[in-house]
Design an enzyme around this catalytic site. Structure first.
Site, PDB file in Angstrom:
ATOM      1  N   ALA A   1       0.852  -1.184   0.000  1.00 54.09           N
ATOM      2  CA  ALA A   1       0.000   0.000   0.000  1.00 54.09           C
ATOM      3  C   ALA A   1       0.891   1.238   0.000  1.00 54.09           C
ATOM      4  O   ALA A   1       2.036   1.189   0.475  1.00 54.09           O
ATOM      5  CB  ALA A   1      -0.881  -0.008   1.246  1.00 54.09           C
TER       6      ALA A   1
ATOM      7  N   GLY B   1       0.551  -5.258   0.539  1.00 48.75           N
ATOM      8  CA  GLY B   1      -0.593  -5.380  -0.369  1.00 48.75           C
ATOM      9  C   GLY B   1      -0.258  -6.153  -1.642  1.00 48.75           C
ATOM     10  O   GLY B   1      -1.143  -6.781  -2.229  1.00 48.75           O
TER      11      GLY B   1
ATOM     12  N   GLU C   1      -0.556  -9.683  -0.685  1.00 49.32           N
ATOM     13  CA  GLU C   1      -1.989  -9.975  -0.474  1.00 49.32           C
ATOM     14  C   GLU C   1      -2.744 -10.081  -1.792  1.00 49.32           C
ATOM     15  O   GLU C   1      -3.618 -10.928  -1.956  1.00 49.32           O
ATOM     16  CB  GLU C   1      -2.616  -8.874   0.392  1.00 49.32           C
ATOM     17  CG  GLU C   1      -2.116  -8.900   1.821  1.00 49.32           C
ATOM     18  CD  GLU C   1      -2.638  -7.720   2.614  1.00 49.32           C
ATOM     19  OE1 GLU C   1      -2.303  -6.565   2.265  1.00 49.32           O
ATOM     20  OE2 GLU C   1      -3.381  -7.928   3.578  1.00 49.32           O
TER      21      GLU C   1
ATOM     22  N   GLU D   1       4.016  -5.194   7.340  1.00 46.26           N
ATOM     23  CA  GLU D   1       3.145  -4.213   8.006  1.00 46.26           C
ATOM     24  C   GLU D   1       3.544  -3.942   9.453  1.00 46.26           C
ATOM     25  O   GLU D   1       3.530  -2.804   9.899  1.00 46.26           O
ATOM     26  CB  GLU D   1       1.677  -4.669   7.947  1.00 46.26           C
ATOM     27  CG  GLU D   1       1.069  -4.585   6.558  1.00 46.26           C
ATOM     28  CD  GLU D   1       1.346  -5.802   5.697  1.00 46.26           C
ATOM     29  OE1 GLU D   1       2.120  -6.698   6.126  1.00 46.26           O
ATOM     30  OE2 GLU D   1       0.799  -5.875   4.585  1.00 46.26           O
TER      31      GLU D   1
END
Ligand code: COA
Length: 266
Positions: free
Chosen positions: A72, A117, A120, A140
């Site tokens: 992200a 991300g 993911e 993260e």
């Protein structure tokens, strides 16, 4: 042959067509394809359209440059409070679920960094093929946050909770070979062979009945969240549906007549 598809015109994502395969390329080269708000919305809209595009039968996701997706966009994180964080995760998960839930086969062709991300998003694909130089991490916690694109749920379902916790708790980066060893990726290939291998793998699936692929995907993805007994019920009903298809009639007849089946997606 692969060519740019002008029908899908986005700022952060490019789409190429290789016959009936859409090749989705993340493209924010200056930020290693970090997923910002704009890209999240474009991704969700793109997958809604791909679902309904009759020309597209399979989808390959990859990144332009040296990253698949470096997570992200951290520059958008600073101003968020608790409610803002929840909204961020809700929107991310909305977009990622559009990818995970598409009824057509998807492959992540992981070309470089697949972090946060990016990891993911690769988990939202049906399977993953990695270039030798690809790397994976869930960093993260190093930022004081936790995965927000389904990572706490999809990673343990794929590789088991012990391995998922090790990756999520340490945030450590692993190479493609290690990712293959722990079942995160199906195959590792030389960097220059990545797209050819992903297309070849997708074509192997697309040679089969699209109806059968759709029901197989639905049965697997629905069943994984259910008890075995309930999952078996889903399978039984799905088998009922595929037996009603023209493709099943063609597939079984072709075998018995010793000829190659010609599937028509019905
Ligand atoms: N968000 C925003 N920008 C990012 C980014 C992210 N997740 N990842 C990389 N970038 C930007 C960098 O800020 C840099 O921008 P700049 O040139 O304007 O300074 C540019 O992309 C290139 O990255 P850089 O760090 O210089 O490359 P590198 O090869 O030294 O390191 C990484 C590559 C991927 C290891 C490093 O960029 C990184 O750790 N990124 C963050 C990964 C992360 O924690 N993602 C999870 C977020 S939840």
């Amino acid at each position: 042959e692969t060519r740019r598809c002008a029908m899908y015109d986005y700022n952060t994502i490019n789409v190429d067509m290789n016959e009936d395969i859409a090749i989705v390329r993340f493209s924010r080269p200056k930020a290693l394809n970090a997923l910002n708000h704009e890209m999240t919305l474009e991704l969700a809209e793109l997958f809604d359209k791909l679902e309904n595009d009759p020309v597209v039968r399979g989808i390959i996701l990859t990144g332009e440059g040296r990253a698949f997706m470096a997570g992200a966009d951290i520059s958008e994180m600073k101003e968020r409070d608790a409610e803002g964080g929840r909204e961020f995760a809700r929107v991310s998960n909305y977009a990622f679920s559009r990818v995970a839930d598409i009824s057509k086969p998807t492959i992540a062709a992981v070309n470089g960094f697949a972090l946060g991300g990016g990891l993911e998003l690769s988990l939202c694909c049906d399977w993953r093929i990695a270039a030798e130089s690809a790397s994976f991490a869930a960093p993260e916690v190093t930022l004081g946050i936790i995965p927000s694109g389904g990572g706490t749920q999809r990673l343990p379902r794929l590789i088991g909770s012990g391995r998922a916790k090790e990756l999520i708790f340490t945030g450590k980066r692993i190479k493609a070979a290690e990712a293959e060893r722990i079942g995160l990726v199906n195959k590792v290939v030389p960097d220059e062979a990545l797209m050819d291998e992903a297309v070849k793998s997708m074509r192997e699936a697309l040679a089969n009945s699209a109806v059968a692929l759709r029901y197989a995907k639905e049965a697997i993805d629905t069943g994984i969240g259910l008890s075995l007994a309930d999952g078996i019920k889903v399978e039984i009903n799905s088998v009922g549906m595929v037996f009603g298809s023209e493709d099943r009639l063609e597939g079984v007849s072709a075998f018995l007549e010793k000829r190659k089946a010609v599937f028509r997606d019905k």
